[in-house]
Design an enzyme around this catalytic site. Structure first.
Site, short mmCIF file in Angstrom:
data_model
loop_
_atom_site.label_atom_id
_atom_site.label_comp_id
_atom_site.label_asym_id
_atom_site.label_seq_id
_atom_site.Cartn_x
_atom_site.Cartn_y
_atom_site.Cartn_z
CG ASP A 50 51.88 35.25 42.64
OD1 ASP A 50 52.93 35.31 43.31
OD2 ASP A 50 51.71 35.86 41.57
CE LYS A 106 45.38 40.65 35.53
NZ LYS A 106 45.40 39.92 36.83
#
Length: 491
Positions: A226, A121
């Site tokens: 989130d 990532k």
């Protein structure tokens, strides 16, 4: 920017040396001067400028000559530095296809030497889709200026720390492998984002599992902030894995309850809309209240804190040990100040009451004494016999002397509260004349006597008041008149 690692195999040691020099210069420069890059790199015979041209051709650096000749790293150059470091560590050996794109990161497949596939990532803060980092994230802390590369590095470090801690505590998260700069290496989750799933065999069980994860996180002192269908992975066996952790905050955060309720609301809304759950859990969204603890919606206030607090271990946003210590000190200081203020106000009230009583008593005695002594000015007004100006001066001086005998001067310490006779007052004046303060008081008394004479003469019409030449300069601060007025106010 698209990651093309083909150019990585053609870069030499000097190229990476110059890239590292530009990175070091960007610690305190937005645009690093070319001379500074040359000095940090330390290449011989002007080789730095030749390498910079090669890096500029591959778009690893950006040239800027608006104010001076300088360079800065691009995200591709930062990617190459991170990938080169991780390859040298032996974390992975090859880079594969891109498997995901987010508003603040890109995800690629990487493989180790033995063929194990991992996920890489790369954080890319500063995109057009997500530039409100200052208001949405707390990476900046107390800093005012920032760099997108540095913010991406902070986000990667934060996500790696959260992922590592959650994995150690048994949460269903990817396994954290390694981290360098803005790059995080983790295990590849064999599943799909929940947003891409159209049907589930047991939606109620998945729903309960996801809600249980939110509550369990809060019990350990963390809130995801989130937690929605985009950050939940589910495999063929309907096993849930949560991802994306840079924005996690502590339950001590001032907006923790709002974040917790928002995560719960996102889960309820998605399952009600996608899988049409008809259970009482989703009907509660319409306003029905249920007393049963098993069927009621999770509440932030009803969460019981577990033994292990991950927000303390990781210093999550909203809770740091330093801030906690400072807050405790501040609370203790406020408590001490309030107690001391209460004691001081009570003492001042008692002292003020005593002073008022003494002043009232002294005023009564002064009134009795003034009743026995005739008023000189009234006598002079009532008398119909003509008097000369010299006699008026004598009467004014005698009246001032009598007034001074009734009201003692401030030079006598502690004698102002009790009136004394004129003989005692004269003795105190003689004693005070030896001191410099007493001389100043005598001079002020003479000035006051002169002004009294002039006002008495003006009242009788015998003499006009004399105006000072410097009257226009009188501002109430530096003239002799202001000093006399202040001294009279004190008397």
């Amino acid at each position: 920017m698209k990651l093309d690692v083909n150019a990585l195999r053609y870069l030499s040691k000097d190229d990476f040396r110059v890239l590292t020099a530009v990175e070091m210069g960007m610690r305190n420069h937005e645009i690093v001067p070319a001379e500074l890059v040359d000095r940090i790199a330390g290449l011989k015979h002007g080789g730095t400028y030749k390498v910079l041209r090669n890096l500029l051709k591959n778009k690893l650096v950006h040239h800027d000559a608006t104010k001076y000749d300088g360079y800065r790293l691009t995200y591709l150059g930062y990617d190459f530095l991170a990938i080169k470091t991780l390859v040298n560590r032996g974390v992975f050996a090859s880079v594969g296809r891109q498997i995901g794109v987010g508003k603040e990161s890109d995800i690629f497949e990487v493989a180790t030497e033995d063929g194990t596939v991992l996920a890489m990532k790369l954080h890319r803060l500063g995109r057009t889709s997500f530039r409100a980092v200052k208001s949405k994230r707390d990476y900046l802390a107390h800093r005012r200026s920032f760099n997108w590369l540095y913010l991406s590095r902070l986000a990667a470090l934060k996500e790696f720390a959260f992922m590592k801690a959650l994995g150690d505590h048994g949460f269903p998260v990817p396994t954290a492998v390694d981290c360098n700069r803005h790059c995080v290496i983790m295990s590849l989750v064999q599943g799909y984002p929940l947003v891409q799933v159209k049907e589930l065999q047991n939606p109620d069980d998945v729903f309960d599992t996801i809600l249980g994860l939110v509550v369990r996180l809060a019990e350990h002192g963390l809130i995801h902030c989130d937690f929605n269908e985009f950050n939940i992975m589910i495999d063929d066996d309907e096993k849930v894995t949560m991802i994306d952790f840079p924005q996690m905050v502590s339950v001590k955060h001032r907006n923790a309850q709002m974040f917790f309720d928002r995560d719960i609301e996102c889960i309820y809304k998605f399952f009600r809309k996608r899988f049409h759950l008809s259970s009482e859990k989703c009907e509660e969204q319409d306003g029905s209240d249920i007393d049963d603890d098993e069927n009621s919606r999770p509440s932030f206030l009803s969460i019981q804190k577990a033994a292990g607090s991950l927000d303390k271990e990781l210093a999550a946003s909203g809770f740091t040990r330093k801030e906690q210590v400072e807050m405790d000190k501040y609370i203790d200081q406020n408590a001490e100040e309030e107690s001391s203020d209460d004691d001081s106000t009570s003492q001042q009230d008692n002292e003020d009451g005593d002073d008022v009583a003494v002043k009232i008593g002294s005023l009564k005695i002064a009134e009795q004494d003034s009743a026995e002594v005739p008023d000189c000015t009234l006598a002079s007004k009532d008398s119909s016999e003509p008097e000369t100006f010299a006699k008026e001066n004598e009467t004014s001086t005698s009246c001032s002397g009598e007034n001074n005998s009734i009201n003692p001067s401030p030079s006598s310490n502690g004698d102002a509260k009790e009136p004394t006779e004129s003989q005692d007052n004269d003795d105190s004046d003689d004693d005070s004349s030896d001191d410099p303060d007493g001389e100043d008081d005598d001079a002020l008394a003479k000035q006051l006597n002169k002004q009294r004479k002039r006002t008495i003469a003006a009242a009788h019409g015998r003499r006009r008041p004399i105006s000072s030449r410097n009257a226009y300069k009188y501002k109430g601060k530096g003239t002799m008149n202001s000093k006399i007025e202040r001294q009279a106010c004190k008397w």
